[in-house]
Design an enzyme around this catalytic site. Sequence first.
Site, PDB file in Angstrom:
ATOM      1  N   ASP A 138      30.868  -9.315 -22.311  1.00 38.29           N
ATOM      2  CA  ASP A 138      30.925  -8.732 -23.669  1.00 38.29           C
ATOM      3  C   ASP A 138      30.941  -9.850 -24.719  1.00 38.29           C
ATOM      4  O   ASP A 138      31.955 -10.106 -25.367  1.00 38.29           O
ATOM      5  CB  ASP A 138      32.158  -7.839 -23.791  1.00 38.29           C
ATOM      6  CG  ASP A 138      32.141  -6.995 -25.051  1.00 38.29           C
ATOM      7  OD1 ASP A 138      31.122  -7.022 -25.780  1.00 38.29           O
ATOM      8  OD2 ASP A 138      33.155  -6.315 -25.319  1.00 38.29           O
ATOM      9  N   GLN A 185      41.623  -1.682 -32.538  1.00 41.25           N
ATOM     10  CA  GLN A 185      40.286  -1.365 -33.053  1.00 41.25           C
ATOM     11  C   GLN A 185      40.003  -2.127 -34.345  1.00 41.25           C
ATOM     12  O   GLN A 185      40.806  -2.086 -35.280  1.00 41.25           O
ATOM     13  CB  GLN A 185      40.150   0.144 -33.281  1.00 41.25           C
ATOM     14  CG  GLN A 185      39.549   0.878 -32.087  1.00 41.25           C
ATOM     15  CD  GLN A 185      40.316   0.657 -30.804  1.00 41.25           C
ATOM     16  OE1 GLN A 185      41.528   0.789 -30.782  1.00 41.25           O
ATOM     17  NE2 GLN A 185      39.633   0.315 -29.733  1.00 41.25           N
ATOM     18  N   GLY A 186      38.862  -2.808 -34.378  1.00 40.89           N
ATOM     19  CA  GLY A 186      38.502  -3.629 -35.536  1.00 40.89           C
ATOM     20  C   GLY A 186      38.748  -5.114 -35.292  1.00 40.89           C
ATOM     21  O   GLY A 186      38.283  -5.961 -36.038  1.00 40.89           O
ATOM     22  N   ASP A 187      39.511  -5.426 -34.237  1.00 42.12           N
ATOM     23  CA  ASP A 187      39.723  -6.831 -33.868  1.00 42.12           C
ATOM     24  C   ASP A 187      38.626  -7.334 -32.939  1.00 42.12           C
ATOM     25  O   ASP A 187      38.467  -8.548 -32.736  1.00 42.12           O
ATOM     26  CB  ASP A 187      41.085  -7.011 -33.177  1.00 42.12           C
ATOM     27  CG  ASP A 187      42.244  -6.806 -34.132  1.00 42.12           C
ATOM     28  OD1 ASP A 187      42.139  -7.264 -35.286  1.00 42.12           O
ATOM     29  OD2 ASP A 187      43.245  -6.184 -33.731  1.00 42.12           O
ATOM     30  N   SER A 188      37.875  -6.406 -32.348  1.00 44.61           N
ATOM     31  CA  SER A 188      36.822  -6.755 -31.398  1.00 44.61           C
ATOM     32  C   SER A 188      35.925  -7.865 -31.893  1.00 44.61           C
ATOM     33  O   SER A 188      35.588  -7.911 -33.078  1.00 44.61           O
ATOM     34  CB  SER A 188      35.935  -5.552 -31.120  1.00 44.61           C
ATOM     35  OG  SER A 188      36.525  -4.765 -30.145  1.00 44.61           O
ATOM     36  N   HIS A 204      29.549  -5.660 -27.633  1.00 42.65           N
ATOM     37  CA  HIS A 204      29.658  -4.227 -27.988  1.00 42.65           C
ATOM     38  C   HIS A 204      29.668  -4.011 -29.504  1.00 42.65           C
ATOM     39  O   HIS A 204      29.454  -2.887 -29.963  1.00 42.65           O
ATOM     40  CB  HIS A 204      30.851  -3.563 -27.285  1.00 42.65           C
ATOM     41  CG  HIS A 204      32.175  -3.772 -27.921  1.00 42.65           C
ATOM     42  ND1 HIS A 204      33.070  -4.727 -27.503  1.00 42.65           N
ATOM     43  CD2 HIS A 204      32.774  -3.140 -28.957  1.00 42.65           C
ATOM     44  CE1 HIS A 204      34.157  -4.666 -28.253  1.00 42.65           C
ATOM     45  NE2 HIS A 204      34.007  -3.714 -29.143  1.00 42.65           N
TER      46      HIS A 204
HETATM   47  N1  ARG Z   1      37.074  -2.293 -28.695  1.00 43.07           N
HETATM   48  C1  ARG Z   1      37.941  -2.575 -29.804  1.00 43.07           C
HETATM   49  C2  ARG Z   1      37.118  -2.895 -31.039  1.00 43.07           C
HETATM   50  O1  ARG Z   1      35.949  -2.572 -31.042  1.00 43.07           O
HETATM   51  C3  ARG Z   1      38.972  -3.622 -29.477  1.00 43.07           C
HETATM   52  C4  ARG Z   1      39.965  -3.066 -28.568  1.00 43.07           C
HETATM   53  C5  ARG Z   1      40.997  -4.026 -28.157  1.00 43.07           C
HETATM   54  N2  ARG Z   1      41.994  -3.226 -27.541  1.00 43.07           N
HETATM   55  C6  ARG Z   1      43.136  -3.681 -27.099  1.00 43.07           C
HETATM   56  N3  ARG Z   1      43.991  -2.824 -26.647  1.00 43.07           N
HETATM   57  N4  ARG Z   1      43.412  -4.952 -27.106  1.00 43.07           N
HETATM   58  O2  ARG Z   1      37.620  -3.316 -32.063  1.00 43.07           O
END
Ligand code: ARG
Length: 262
Positions: free
Chosen positions: A117, A208-211, A71
């Site tokens: 993913d 967000q940002g850890d993905s 993603h």
């Molecule tokens: N989708 C998020 C990203 O793009 C990561 C989300 C992880 N969320 C969580 N609750 N662990 O950075």
Amino acid sequence: MLKFVIVLSVVSCVLAAPTSEGLQPQLDGRIVGGVPTTISSFPWQISLQRSGSHSCGGSVYSENIVVTAAHCLSSMPALSILRVRAGSSYWNSGGIFSQVAAYKIHELYGQDGMSNDIALILLATPLKFSSTIKPIPLAVTAPPDGAVAVITGWGTKRSGSQTLPTQLQAVNLEVVSLAKCASNAYGYGEEVTETMICAYTSGKDSCQGDSGGPMVAGGVLVGVVSWGMGCAFPNYPGVYADVAALHTWVENTADALTSQFN
Ligand code: ARG
């Protein structure tokens, strides 16, 4: 009065509305509930950047291949705007800064919600391994339910935040098996599918940002940060791509990418 304050802080957290720190639940810390760390402790961590800003995490697989989340690349960004920073505790300075020669998203990404993913990035400049840049082996079996895993990244410190910490953050979490994560013990049900694994510890999470970044247990990469309902919300674990389920795809695709461009 106390009851009123608790209700208010929970509601404002869910809506991600700005509140005074004093009303926040105890989610102090980074990632969410983590601590600042240095790259020497997590030398496989990289920052994937778009037009000069950190956008996702990733892990060093080999001299020229990085593993990240599908993603993170599904909008098909032009190669020219992508960079990978390796070997630095800070997303915005230090280490090496490579251009991207190619990337490959899992063919079955998204066929079933956020399934598969995972994606690979081929670096334009191969990495020189050192005390701050090292590959991480892939898990071939999923870690057991309850195993302790460490997650690292430059993602936000709490749900809804707009600012990224500049220094790498780390948090320890407990692995939740696919079966348990999809059960009514938690809130996701059927959204959690075959190629996923979860992690959950009260008040702690990736965000967000850890993905795309690493979840490591027993010295191997067991997960890739994928998705979650908010961050550190009660009953909603963080969801990760299950590396053990996807390792054959990574190995074959890395071979193909490397030979195609050499
Ligand atoms: N989708 C998020 C990203 O793009 C990561 C989300 C992880 N969320 C969580 N609750 N662990 O950075």
